[in-house]
Design a protein around this motif. Structure first.
Motif, PDB file in Angstrom:
ATOM      1  N   PRO A  55       0.848  -1.195   0.000  1.00 48.45           N
ATOM      2  CA  PRO A  55       0.000   0.000   0.000  1.00 48.45           C
ATOM      3  C   PRO A  55       0.884   1.246   0.000  1.00 48.45           C
ATOM      4  O   PRO A  55       1.970   1.251   0.579  1.00 48.45           O
ATOM      5  CB  PRO A  55      -0.763  -0.087   1.324  1.00 48.45           C
ATOM      6  N   CYS A  56       0.414   2.312  -0.645  1.00 44.59           N
ATOM      7  CA  CYS A  56       1.155   3.568  -0.604  1.00 44.59           C
ATOM      8  C   CYS A  56       0.976   4.196   0.779  1.00 44.59           C
ATOM      9  O   CYS A  56       0.189   3.713   1.600  1.00 44.59           O
ATOM     10  CB  CYS A  56       0.659   4.514  -1.695  1.00 44.59           C
ATOM     11  N   HIS A  57       1.670   5.268   1.029  1.00 44.45           N
ATOM     12  CA  HIS A  57       1.608   5.895   2.354  1.00 44.45           C
ATOM     13  C   HIS A  57       0.241   6.499   2.649  1.00 44.45           C
ATOM     14  O   HIS A  57      -0.193   6.513   3.804  1.00 44.45           O
ATOM     15  CB  HIS A  57       2.723   6.930   2.512  1.00 44.45           C
ATOM     16  N   LEU A  58      -0.454   6.996   1.641  1.00 44.53           N
ATOM     17  CA  LEU A  58      -1.806   7.513   1.860  1.00 44.53           C
ATOM     18  C   LEU A  58      -2.726   6.392   2.353  1.00 44.53           C
ATOM     19  O   LEU A  58      -3.507   6.572   3.296  1.00 44.53           O
ATOM     20  CB  LEU A  58      -2.383   8.111   0.573  1.00 44.53           C
ATOM     21  N   CYS A  59      -2.619   5.237   1.713  1.00 44.99           N
ATOM     22  CA  CYS A  59      -3.468   4.107   2.094  1.00 44.99           C
ATOM     23  C   CYS A  59      -3.076   3.555   3.464  1.00 44.99           C
ATOM     24  O   CYS A  59      -3.942   3.169   4.250  1.00 44.99           O
ATOM     25  CB  CYS A  59      -3.411   3.032   1.023  1.00 44.99           C
ATOM     26  N   LYS A  60      -1.776   3.541   3.747  1.00 46.89           N
ATOM     27  CA  LYS A  60      -1.336   3.109   5.078  1.00 46.89           C
ATOM     28  C   LYS A  60      -1.919   4.023   6.155  1.00 46.89           C
ATOM     29  O   LYS A  60      -2.320   3.563   7.223  1.00 46.89           O
ATOM     30  CB  LYS A  60       0.186   3.109   5.171  1.00 46.89           C
ATOM     31  N   GLN A  61      -1.970   5.318   5.874  1.00 46.96           N
ATOM     32  CA  GLN A  61      -2.525   6.263   6.841  1.00 46.96           C
ATOM     33  C   GLN A  61      -4.012   5.984   7.066  1.00 46.96           C
ATOM     34  O   GLN A  61      -4.477   5.980   8.210  1.00 46.96           O
ATOM     35  CB  GLN A  61      -2.314   7.708   6.376  1.00 46.96           C
ATOM     36  N   LEU A  62      -4.759   5.750   5.992  1.00 41.31           N
ATOM     37  CA  LEU A  62      -6.186   5.445   6.147  1.00 41.31           C
ATOM     38  C   LEU A  62      -6.388   4.145   6.920  1.00 41.31           C
ATOM     39  O   LEU A  62      -7.277   4.057   7.773  1.00 41.31           O
ATOM     40  CB  LEU A  62      -6.870   5.360   4.786  1.00 41.31           C
ATOM     41  N   LEU A  63      -5.569   3.153   6.638  1.00 39.19           N
ATOM     42  CA  LEU A  63      -5.656   1.893   7.373  1.00 39.19           C
ATOM     43  C   LEU A  63      -5.317   2.112   8.851  1.00 39.19           C
ATOM     44  O   LEU A  63      -5.961   1.544   9.734  1.00 39.19           O
ATOM     45  CB  LEU A  63      -4.722   0.850   6.761  1.00 39.19           C
ATOM     46  N   TYR A  64      -4.323   2.951   9.112  1.00 40.10           N
ATOM     47  CA  TYR A  64      -3.948   3.262  10.493  1.00 40.10           C
ATOM     48  C   TYR A  64      -5.109   3.933  11.229  1.00 40.10           C
ATOM     49  O   TYR A  64      -5.427   3.577  12.369  1.00 40.10           O
ATOM     50  CB  TYR A  64      -2.704   4.163  10.519  1.00 40.10           C
ATOM     51  N   GLU A  65      -5.745   4.908  10.583  1.00 42.97           N
ATOM     52  CA  GLU A  65      -6.856   5.609  11.224  1.00 42.97           C
ATOM     53  C   GLU A  65      -8.018   4.660  11.488  1.00 42.97           C
ATOM     54  O   GLU A  65      -8.657   4.717  12.548  1.00 42.97           O
ATOM     55  CB  GLU A  65      -7.292   6.787  10.357  1.00 42.97           C
TER      56      GLU A  65
END
Length: 137
Positions: free
Chosen positions: A93-103
């Protein structure tokens, strides 16, 4: 942890959905499928915009697809692509998607398993907490 049948179904859903992708000039084919605590799988593909800034990634779209069905507790996500990878290399996953998954993880208090795949049929499982070392905030 995932049972083998759940993992197989999730990876298959992430790969099968690639046939439906809306890509521009073959810029990339990315799909994802999430598994919820209820046991449902929601798959989605990237949707590319002519401007690129409005593009929705497969992981984002899969999270939205689950949320649209009232499910936000994600226990696993499989990420797929048509990228030409060598043995041992995987689509991440790109960093944007990692952030959404984290949230999503932060809200649900679930550390989801990220299943990375490649076109050779290999998979690699990583916990989100191992993948995201410095999330925001």
């Amino acid at each position: 942890m995932l049972i083998p049948q759940q993992k197989e179904a999730l990876v298959l859903a992430a790969k099968d959905v690639l046939q439906n992708e809306y890509a521009l000039k073959n810029n990339g084919n990315y799909g994802a499928a999430v598994l919820t605590t209820v046991g449902n799988i929601y798959a989605a593909v990237s949707y590319f915009s002519d401007t690129y800034t409005l593009t929705a990634h497969g992981e984002q779209a899969a999270l939205i697809h689950a949320a649209a069905h009232g499910e936000s507790e994600i226990v696993a996500i499989a990420v797929s692509s048509r990228e030409d990878k060598r043995t041992g290399e995987f689509t991440n996953p790109c960093h944007l998607c990692k952030q959404l998954l984290y949230e999503s993880s932060r809200r649900s208090k679930i550390d989801p398993v990220i299943i990375l795949t490649n076109s050779l049929g290999e998979t690699k499982e990583v916990l989100l907490s191992e993948m995201v070392s410095y999330p925001w905030p």
